[in-house]
Design an enzyme around this catalytic site. Structure first.
Site, PDB file in Angstrom:
ATOM      1  N   ALA A 189      31.551 -12.557  50.598  1.00  0.00           N
ATOM      2  CA  ALA A 189      32.449 -12.626  49.449  1.00  0.00           C
ATOM      3  C   ALA A 189      33.697 -13.349  49.926  1.00  0.00           C
ATOM      4  CB  ALA A 189      32.806 -11.223  48.988  1.00  0.00           C
ATOM      5  N   ASN A 239      37.272 -13.609  43.817  1.00  0.00           N
ATOM      6  CA  ASN A 239      38.640 -13.604  43.294  1.00  0.00           C
ATOM      7  C   ASN A 239      39.307 -14.929  43.623  1.00  0.00           C
ATOM      8  OD1 ASN A 239      38.474 -12.238  46.131  1.00  0.00           O
ATOM      9  ND2 ASN A 239      40.528 -13.118  46.014  1.00  0.00           N
ATOM     10  N   SER A 252      29.345  -8.462  51.403  1.00  0.00           N
ATOM     11  CA  SER A 252      29.749  -7.777  50.174  1.00  0.00           C
ATOM     12  C   SER A 252      29.440  -8.661  48.975  1.00  0.00           C
ATOM     13  CB  SER A 252      31.232  -7.374  50.167  1.00  0.00           C
ATOM     14  OG  SER A 252      31.969  -8.038  51.115  1.00  0.00           O
ATOM     15  N   HIS A 293      29.169  -1.516  52.285  1.00  0.00           N
ATOM     16  CA  HIS A 293      28.371  -2.109  53.366  1.00  0.00           C
ATOM     17  C   HIS A 293      27.423  -1.038  53.873  1.00  0.00           C
ATOM     18  CE1 HIS A 293      30.263  -6.070  54.346  1.00  0.00           C
ATOM     19  NE2 HIS A 293      31.137  -5.576  53.516  1.00  0.00           N
ATOM     20  N   MET A 318      36.814 -12.843  55.593  1.00  0.00           N
ATOM     21  CA  MET A 318      37.033 -12.090  56.838  1.00  0.00           C
ATOM     22  C   MET A 318      35.742 -11.917  57.645  1.00  0.00           C
ATOM     23  SD  MET A 318      39.332  -9.075  55.138  1.00  0.00           S
ATOM     24  CE  MET A 318      40.511  -9.446  53.838  1.00  0.00           C
ATOM     25  N   SER A 319      34.818 -12.836  57.494  1.00  0.00           N
ATOM     26  CA  SER A 319      33.540 -12.676  58.215  1.00  0.00           C
ATOM     27  C   SER A 319      32.967 -14.052  58.550  1.00  0.00           C
ATOM     28  CB  SER A 319      32.551 -11.885  57.346  1.00  0.00           C
ATOM     29  OG  SER A 319      32.162 -12.654  56.215  1.00  0.00           O
ATOM     30  N   TYR A 327      37.939  -6.539  61.571  1.00  0.00           N
ATOM     31  CA  TYR A 327      38.977  -5.647  61.019  1.00  0.00           C
ATOM     32  C   TYR A 327      38.596  -4.180  61.090  1.00  0.00           C
ATOM     33  CZ  TYR A 327      36.376  -5.663  56.536  1.00  0.00           C
ATOM     34  OH  TYR A 327      35.422  -5.541  55.562  1.00  0.00           O
ATOM     35  N   GLU A 328      37.335  -3.906  61.398  1.00  0.00           N
ATOM     36  CA  GLU A 328      36.931  -2.511  61.622  1.00  0.00           C
ATOM     37  C   GLU A 328      37.232  -2.092  63.058  1.00  0.00           C
ATOM     38  OE1 GLU A 328      32.902  -1.587  59.628  1.00  0.00           O
ATOM     39  OE2 GLU A 328      32.927  -3.761  59.841  1.00  0.00           O
ATOM     40  N   HIS A 345      32.730  -6.137  61.060  1.00  0.00           N
ATOM     41  CA  HIS A 345      33.862  -7.071  60.975  1.00  0.00           C
ATOM     42  C   HIS A 345      34.867  -6.772  62.090  1.00  0.00           C
ATOM     43  CE1 HIS A 345      32.353  -6.422  56.840  1.00  0.00           C
ATOM     44  NE2 HIS A 345      32.674  -7.688  56.620  1.00  0.00           N
ATOM     45  N   HIS A 360      40.706  -4.573  46.275  1.00  0.00           N
ATOM     46  CA  HIS A 360      39.378  -4.561  46.916  1.00  0.00           C
ATOM     47  C   HIS A 360      38.300  -4.083  45.938  1.00  0.00           C
ATOM     48  CE1 HIS A 360      36.455  -4.598  50.110  1.00  0.00           C
ATOM     49  NE2 HIS A 360      36.210  -3.312  49.985  1.00  0.00           N
TER      50      HIS A 360
HETATM   51  N1  HPA Z   1      40.861 -13.096  51.126  1.00  0.00           N
HETATM   52  C1  HPA Z   1      40.179 -12.704  52.232  1.00  0.00           C
HETATM   53  N2  HPA Z   1      38.966 -12.182  52.184  1.00  0.00           N
HETATM   54  C2  HPA Z   1      38.376 -12.043  50.978  1.00  0.00           C
HETATM   55  C3  HPA Z   1      39.024 -12.422  49.795  1.00  0.00           C
HETATM   56  C4  HPA Z   1      40.331 -12.980  49.872  1.00  0.00           C
HETATM   57  O1  HPA Z   1      40.970 -13.348  48.868  1.00  0.00           O
HETATM   58  N3  HPA Z   1      38.175 -12.137  48.772  1.00  0.00           N
HETATM   59  C5  HPA Z   1      37.038 -11.623  49.324  1.00  0.00           C
HETATM   60  N4  HPA Z   1      37.167 -11.552  50.665  1.00  0.00           N
END
Ligand code: HPA
Length: 291
Positions: free
Chosen positions: A125, A244, A41, A73, A220-221, A97-98, A95, A256
């Site tokens: 990201a 962020n 991302s 994605h 998360m990847s 989480y999917e 991922h 998100h």
């Molecule tokens: N935490 C987890 N995954 C992320 C974040 C975060 O702050 N920002 C982008 N992916």
């Protein structure tokens, strides 16, 4: 196993499907990749800047690939000739989480390395744990802390012909490739990436724990893909785009949509880095284009 939930593939099946996908990729592209790039991302706007795709396929055209379920994605594979090397670019990834298995999460990377890639560039990201490193910053991953509780190598021993599952990760993110990256942009910071399953963002207490453990980034990847690439002998470069400040570091709640927007805004900067970087990463792999 609950009804409707497919059991994860065995190790033997996972490698067999990656071999089939690699064969199909090389057949469709007409050449073996030397470099693989996974655009996570925030990084997809860079895809066009890397060069014209010679071949573009939906990921689902290759065995074992599933379309990503995450907005933002795309699920496309591109092949292009960049800076003297054949490059395969994955726009989008799977991922945990999917609900995907570790084997599915690493399938693209395994496919690319089996097809011939010896350099794997993993982009993502990430949230920053450093208040001084805000959205838009790009960080070289120096190491990771895998807190997903998963490994792409769990299960049976890999089939004959593949390295042992007890793979050394001392130097997982190549020092040489980080050096090459800094030769393109000397201002690149380095950090340790903590990989969590998500999809929820972290609590401030979790972020405080991660910071005291030495992490500078959270996402998360990437971690499982890096392990899978390394297992097959490829060199790994990890690049995080900070979208962020992590929970508790940021005075604002996380959103998100804002993570995606920060990614989109960073597009030109990422292109300026990745476009000149690609030929240098390929380095010794470059050569005249085969007829
Ligand atoms: N935490 C987890 N995954 C992320 C974040 C975060 O702050 N920002 C982008 N992916």
């Amino acid at each position: 196993m609950s009804p409707g939930v497919a059991s994860p593939p065995s190790t033997v099946e996972a490698f067999a499907v990656a071999e089939k996908a690699a064969e199909e990729l090389v057949r469709r592209v007409g050449a073996a990749p030397k470099v693989a790039v996974v655009l996570g991302s925030g990084w997809r706007p860079v895809a066009d800047a890397l060069g014209d795709a010679e071949v573009e396929l939906p990921m689902t055209a290759l065995p074992g690939f599933r379309a990503p379920s995450v907005p933002g994605h795309e699920g496309t594979v591109r092949s292009l000739w960049a800076g003297g090397a054949q490059v395969v670019v994955f726009l989008g990834r799977s991922h945990l989480y999917e609900g995907r298995s570790p084997a599915e999460v690493v399938h693209a990377v395994r496919t690319a390395v089996i097809a011939g890639a010896s350099v794997v560039v993993l982009t993502n990201a990430a949230g920053s744990l450093d208040p001084a490193l805000g959205p838009g910053g790009v960080v070289l991953i120096r190491d990771h802390i895998n807190l997903t509780g998963a490994s792409p190598l769990s299960g049976d021993e890999p089939p004959a012909g593949y390295p042992s599952r007890f793979v050394d990760l001392t130097d997982l993110y190549s020092g040489r490739l980080r050096e090459v990256s800094r030769s393109v942009d000397g201002s690149l910071a380095e950090g340790v990436y903590a990989a969590l399953r998500g999809p929820h963002y972290e609590t401030p207490a979790e972020i405080a724990m991660l910071r005291s453990a030495g992490a500078g980034l959270v996402g998360m990847s990437t971690a499982l893909e890096a392990i899978a690439a390394r297992h097959l002998g490829a060199s790994v470069l990890g690049l995080s785009l900070v979208t962020n400040l992590a929970a508790g570091v940021s005075p604002e709640p996380l959103d998100h949509a804002e993570v995606l927007a920060a990614g989109a805004a960073a597009g030109p900067r990422l292109g300026e880095l990745l476009v000149p970087l690609l030929p240098r990463l390929a380095g010794p792999l470059t050569g005249p284009r085969p007829a």
